[in-house]
Design an enzyme around this catalytic site. Structure first.
Site, PDB file in Angstrom:
ATOM      1  CE  LYS A  24     -46.465  49.678 -48.172  1.00  0.00           C
ATOM      2  NZ  LYS A  24     -47.296  48.500 -48.025  1.00  0.00           N
ATOM      3  CG  ASP A  38     -53.741  42.077 -41.903  1.00  0.00           C
ATOM      4  OD1 ASP A  38     -54.903  41.691 -41.667  1.00  0.00           O
ATOM      5  OD2 ASP A  38     -52.959  42.406 -40.997  1.00  0.00           O
ATOM      6  CB  VAL A  68     -36.595  20.580 -49.314  1.00  0.00           C
ATOM      7  CG1 VAL A  68     -37.831  21.462 -49.527  1.00  0.00           C
ATOM      8  CG2 VAL A  68     -36.926  19.457 -48.343  1.00  0.00           C
TER       9      VAL A  68
END
Length: 313
Positions: free
Chosen positions: A194, A224, A308
């Protein structure tokens, strides 16, 4: 560190997520008054001792973005002045992440500014999910734990047992995320090429990959205004996709997003709760997955000084 008391505090941006994390950990959310004065200034009051505690502040900096950021900063300043041993800012959604570089002359790099003021206000560590630009980790001079949303989304689609899936990245920048997602669910990969002439305006060009007869799953970090994702979905159907799903970590859903998604060819929109959804945004085709268990596990590992990254190995 594990012998120190673990405490969770939050502002107003996503109290539900903070409560879910606290429930997962088997503790209560810390007592704090987070209010706004008549003139718009934010008032913070910590109503319990945090001296020597390992404190985690859960506060995505989502809309109203500036209020959410100020609540986070003032909360951490209050905790620091109250002698908390360590303060970790848990920011599932990092606002201003799309302003991470100078695209034009005389533009600010706001993502770096936010990193500076988070550190200055008292954060010793940051936990974030799917930063729009992973390089933002380098904007901080404190440790950053960057958690991916892909494993949560992939688990959901694996359980759906869809056949002939093709994972689609809506732009070139999201290819690595889409490839990771495709590998986890055993799907093929396609890319939408795009051009974006201006912010929140995109023009779909063409699709790289085979879609004919397949179930297309679009994946992005953020939805969004939903212009890109709905345009891409329409193009995928034109290219022969049997049906189209869309998923993302952060459902910003601003402006015409909900209307566009409702009217689109997308069968289901799968998001996480890094950002709370108002009632009008909880449309019928929306599925919300919780990130609380992932964040809860990350918090436990940080508290106990464990790795983590092992969460995703």
């Amino acid at each position: 560190m594990a012998t120190r008391e673990l405490k969770i505090f939050c502002g107003n941006s996503n109290k539900e997520l903070a409560q879910e994390i606290a429930d997962y950990l088997g503790i209560s959310v810390g007592e704090a008054n987070v209010k706004t004065f008549q003139d718009g200034e934010i008032s913070i009051g910590i109503n319990e001792s945090v001296r020597g505690a390992d404190v985690f502040v859960v506060q995505p900096t989502c809309a109203p973005t500036n209020d959410s950021i100020m609540e986070l900063l003032i909360l951490m300043d209050a905790l620091r002045r109250a002698s908390a041993y360590r303060i970790t800012a848990v920011v599932p959604y990092y606002g201003y992440a799309r302003q991470e570089r100078k695209a034009r002359a005389r533009e600010p790099i706001t993502a770096k500014l936010i990193a500076n003021i988070i550190t200055t206000s008292g954060a010793d560590r940051l936990v974030a999910m799917d930063l729009h630009a992973p390089a933002i980790q380098g904007f901080f001079d404190i440790p950053v734990d960057h958690l991916p949303g892909v494993p949560i989304l992939a688990e959901y689609f694996t359980e759906k047992k869809l056949q002939d899936i093709c994972v689609v990245s809506p732009d070139i920048g999201g290819v690595s995320r889409a490839r990771n997602f495709a590998e986890r669910i055993g799907a093929s990969l396609a890319i939408v090429d795009k051009r974006r002439p201006e912010p929140n305006v995109s023009e779909i060009m063409h699709v790289i990959g085979e879609l004919n007869g397949k179930v297309a799953v679009l994946i992005d970090d953020i939805i969004d205004t939903a212009g890109t994702i709905t345009q891409a979905a329409a193009v995928l159907m034109e290219k022969g996709a049997r049906e189209v799903y869309a998923c993302c970590t952060h459902p910003v859903l601003s402006g015409p997003a909900v209307e566009r998604l409702n009217k689109s060819v997308i069968k289901e929109v799968v998001v996480t709760n890094t950002i709370p959804l108002t009632q009008e945004k909880k449309i019928g085709k929306m599925k919300v997955l919780s990130v609380a268990p992932l964040l809860g596990e990350a918090i436990v590992r940080i508290h106990e000084d464990l790795s983590v990254s092992k969460l995703f190995s």
